[in-house]
Design a protein around this motif. Sequence first.
Motif, PDB file in Angstrom:
ATOM      1  N   ASP A  95       0.808  -1.216   0.000  1.00  0.00           N
ATOM      2  CA  ASP A  95       0.000   0.000   0.000  1.00  0.00           C
ATOM      3  C   ASP A  95       0.843   1.270   0.000  1.00  0.00           C
ATOM      4  OD1 ASP A  95      -2.241  -1.595   0.057  1.00  0.00           O
ATOM      5  OD2 ASP A  95      -2.439  -1.535   2.248  1.00  0.00           O
ATOM      6  N   VAL A  96       2.049   1.197   0.573  1.00  0.00           N
ATOM      7  CA  VAL A  96       2.927   2.381   0.616  1.00  0.00           C
ATOM      8  C   VAL A  96       4.139   2.144  -0.287  1.00  0.00           C
ATOM      9  CG1 VAL A  96       2.215   3.220   2.865  1.00  0.00           C
ATOM     10  CG2 VAL A  96       3.961   1.441   2.731  1.00  0.00           C
ATOM     11  N   ALA A  97       3.886   1.661  -1.494  1.00  0.00           N
ATOM     12  CA  ALA A  97       4.963   1.319  -2.424  1.00  0.00           C
ATOM     13  C   ALA A  97       5.914   2.490  -2.649  1.00  0.00           C
ATOM     14  CB  ALA A  97       4.363   0.873  -3.755  1.00  0.00           C
ATOM     15  N   GLN A  98       7.202   2.191  -2.546  1.00  0.00           N
ATOM     16  CA  GLN A  98       8.237   3.206  -2.743  1.00  0.00           C
ATOM     17  C   GLN A  98       9.377   2.575  -3.542  1.00  0.00           C
ATOM     18  OE1 GLN A  98       9.255   4.440   1.227  1.00  0.00           O
ATOM     19  NE2 GLN A  98       7.390   5.621   1.509  1.00  0.00           N
ATOM     20  N   PRO A  99       9.488   2.906  -4.811  1.00  0.00           N
ATOM     21  CA  PRO A  99      10.555   2.326  -5.632  1.00  0.00           C
ATOM     22  C   PRO A  99      11.905   2.963  -5.339  1.00  0.00           C
ATOM     23  CG  PRO A  99       9.301   3.894  -6.923  1.00  0.00           C
ATOM     24  CD  PRO A  99       8.605   3.789  -5.590  1.00  0.00           C
ATOM     25  N   GLY A 100      12.955   2.195  -5.554  1.00  0.00           N
ATOM     26  CA  GLY A 100      14.310   2.735  -5.491  1.00  0.00           C
ATOM     27  C   GLY A 100      14.791   3.140  -4.122  1.00  0.00           C
ATOM     28  N   LEU A 101      14.352   2.445  -3.075  1.00  0.00           N
ATOM     29  CA  LEU A 101      14.897   2.752  -1.743  1.00  0.00           C
ATOM     30  C   LEU A 101      16.400   2.488  -1.719  1.00  0.00           C
ATOM     31  CD1 LEU A 101      12.179   1.331   0.678  1.00  0.00           C
ATOM     32  CD2 LEU A 101      12.462   3.658  -0.171  1.00  0.00           C
ATOM     33  N   ILE A 102      16.791   1.400  -2.358  1.00  0.00           N
ATOM     34  CA  ILE A 102      18.193   1.147  -2.669  1.00  0.00           C
ATOM     35  C   ILE A 102      18.290   1.200  -4.183  1.00  0.00           C
ATOM     36  CG2 ILE A 102      20.106  -0.491  -2.523  1.00  0.00           C
ATOM     37  CD1 ILE A 102      19.253   0.576   0.184  1.00  0.00           C
ATOM     38  N   SER A 103      19.195   2.003  -4.703  1.00  0.00           N
ATOM     39  CA  SER A 103      19.199   2.244  -6.148  1.00  0.00           C
ATOM     40  C   SER A 103      20.597   2.104  -6.749  1.00  0.00           C
ATOM     41  CB  SER A 103      18.662   3.656  -6.435  1.00  0.00           C
ATOM     42  OG  SER A 103      18.659   3.937  -7.807  1.00  0.00           O
ATOM     43  N   ASP A 104      20.737   1.158  -7.683  1.00  0.00           N
ATOM     44  CA  ASP A 104      21.942   1.010  -8.495  1.00  0.00           C
ATOM     45  C   ASP A 104      23.204   0.882  -7.645  1.00  0.00           C
ATOM     46  OD1 ASP A 104      23.388   0.787 -10.854  1.00  0.00           O
ATOM     47  OD2 ASP A 104      23.709   2.942 -11.020  1.00  0.00           O
ATOM     48  N   VAL A 105      23.173  -0.025  -6.677  1.00  0.00           N
ATOM     49  CA  VAL A 105      24.330  -0.250  -5.799  1.00  0.00           C
ATOM     50  C   VAL A 105      25.232  -1.314  -6.406  1.00  0.00           C
ATOM     51  CG1 VAL A 105      25.059  -1.184  -3.561  1.00  0.00           C
ATOM     52  CG2 VAL A 105      23.193   0.480  -3.688  1.00  0.00           C
ATOM     53  N   SER A 106      26.499  -0.981  -6.579  1.00  0.00           N
ATOM     54  CA  SER A 106      27.466  -1.914  -7.156  1.00  0.00           C
ATOM     55  C   SER A 106      28.777  -1.858  -6.376  1.00  0.00           C
ATOM     56  CB  SER A 106      27.743  -1.580  -8.632  1.00  0.00           C
ATOM     57  OG  SER A 106      26.570  -1.664  -9.414  1.00  0.00           O
ATOM     58  N   PHE A 107      29.332  -3.036  -6.098  1.00  0.00           N
ATOM     59  CA  PHE A 107      30.666  -3.136  -5.500  1.00  0.00           C
ATOM     60  C   PHE A 107      31.087  -4.595  -5.547  1.00  0.00           C
ATOM     61  CE2 PHE A 107      27.660  -3.608  -2.008  1.00  0.00           C
ATOM     62  CZ  PHE A 107      28.129  -4.725  -1.328  1.00  0.00           C
ATOM     63  N   THR A 108      32.360  -4.851  -5.283  1.00  0.00           N
ATOM     64  CA  THR A 108      32.883  -6.213  -5.263  1.00  0.00           C
ATOM     65  C   THR A 108      33.702  -6.432  -4.002  1.00  0.00           C
ATOM     66  OG1 THR A 108      34.895  -5.613  -6.470  1.00  0.00           O
ATOM     67  CG2 THR A 108      32.996  -6.335  -7.785  1.00  0.00           C
ATOM     68  N   VAL A 109      33.852  -7.697  -3.635  1.00  0.00           N
ATOM     69  CA  VAL A 109      34.741  -8.097  -2.550  1.00  0.00           C
ATOM     70  C   VAL A 109      35.569  -9.265  -3.072  1.00  0.00           C
ATOM     71  CG1 VAL A 109      34.954  -8.920  -0.181  1.00  0.00           C
ATOM     72  CG2 VAL A 109      33.040  -7.425  -0.811  1.00  0.00           C
ATOM     73  N   ALA A 110      36.882  -9.129  -3.042  1.00  0.00           N
ATOM     74  CA  ALA A 110      37.767 -10.189  -3.516  1.00  0.00           C
ATOM     75  C   ALA A 110      38.063 -11.173  -2.387  1.00  0.00           C
ATOM     76  CB  ALA A 110      39.071  -9.595  -4.048  1.00  0.00           C
TER      77      ALA A 110
END
Length: 353
Positions: free
Chosen positions: A39-54
Amino acid sequence: MDNVVDARIESLMNSDPSPAATAEPLLAVEGLTIDLTGDVAQPGLISDVSFTVARGESVALIGESGCGKTMTAMAILGLLPRGFVVSAGQIRVEGRDLLTSGRRGLRETRGRTIGAVFQEPMSSLNPTMRVGDQIAEARRLHLGESRRTALVRAVELLDRVGIADAGRRVRSYPHELSGGMQQRVMIASAIACDPSIVLADEPTTALDVTIQAEILELLRELRTEQGIAVLLVTHDLGVVADFCDRVVAMYAGTVVERAGVDELFASPAHPYTRALLDAVPQTSDPRTILPIIRGRVPAAGAFPTGCRFEPRCVHGGDERCHAPQRETSMVGRRSVRCARAADGESVAVPAVV
């Protein structure tokens, strides 16, 4: 903290590139986007997160409360709260996309390949089970060991994480242990099946300074001796400078800067990262008035249309900040989400109030 950073920079300048920097990533998060549905839809709370861990690397997720660090970690573990869904992106561990693995795939990965240490051990440990059984449970589930064999290994793990008289403590309930011992039990449980990576969400926040140092030293030993990678969620920039190899700075659900810890502390490229570093107390001059970051992190669903940090930024008002910001690659493995930084402009010092 200044001495720690200076020592790390000197070490980096006099050493060869880390093998972790050139190896295939153990964990790769690409374009992760999380929406709130219902009912309280909210897009993009987390948006386009990118990273790596070796492999064997320690990477920190930093930022104020409400910036999405823990939500990102929970997405990796497949433990998002009800109503939150991953709408885009990939989360690959050892080349396997966890978002398409299904529940069975996640169960096989959690505990076996990925271990987790949470902020409040008392709320994570089962109060009705002895700690030895809780540690042994992972080995019985993932490795098929008998209860007897798994309990023997649990004693060895408790001894490994520095709990004295492990043979007796294995029969203790969580409430019979101190906060520091509970966190050691959590670490023992996290490494019970020799995972490749441990996600540690504020593992030292509830502990006193002495115990904090002991827990971090334990994690450092595990990295050195067993090659375990660590994704550390923390507010403590002193811990980041001392313990981590790279930093991912998050603000309002986006990654604003990614860099090696030494270069980020020496020359932050994003205004938010610069503001975070300048807000750290300097013991060299006790009379220094700390700069502050005005305002607060915007509420979910109330993000600005352009740069999400623009209303609080010392450079706010620049026309370039009103457009959606793209993450721009810089020299080396560094990236920044700021139009000004992408144009090569320097970051101003935050105002002192």
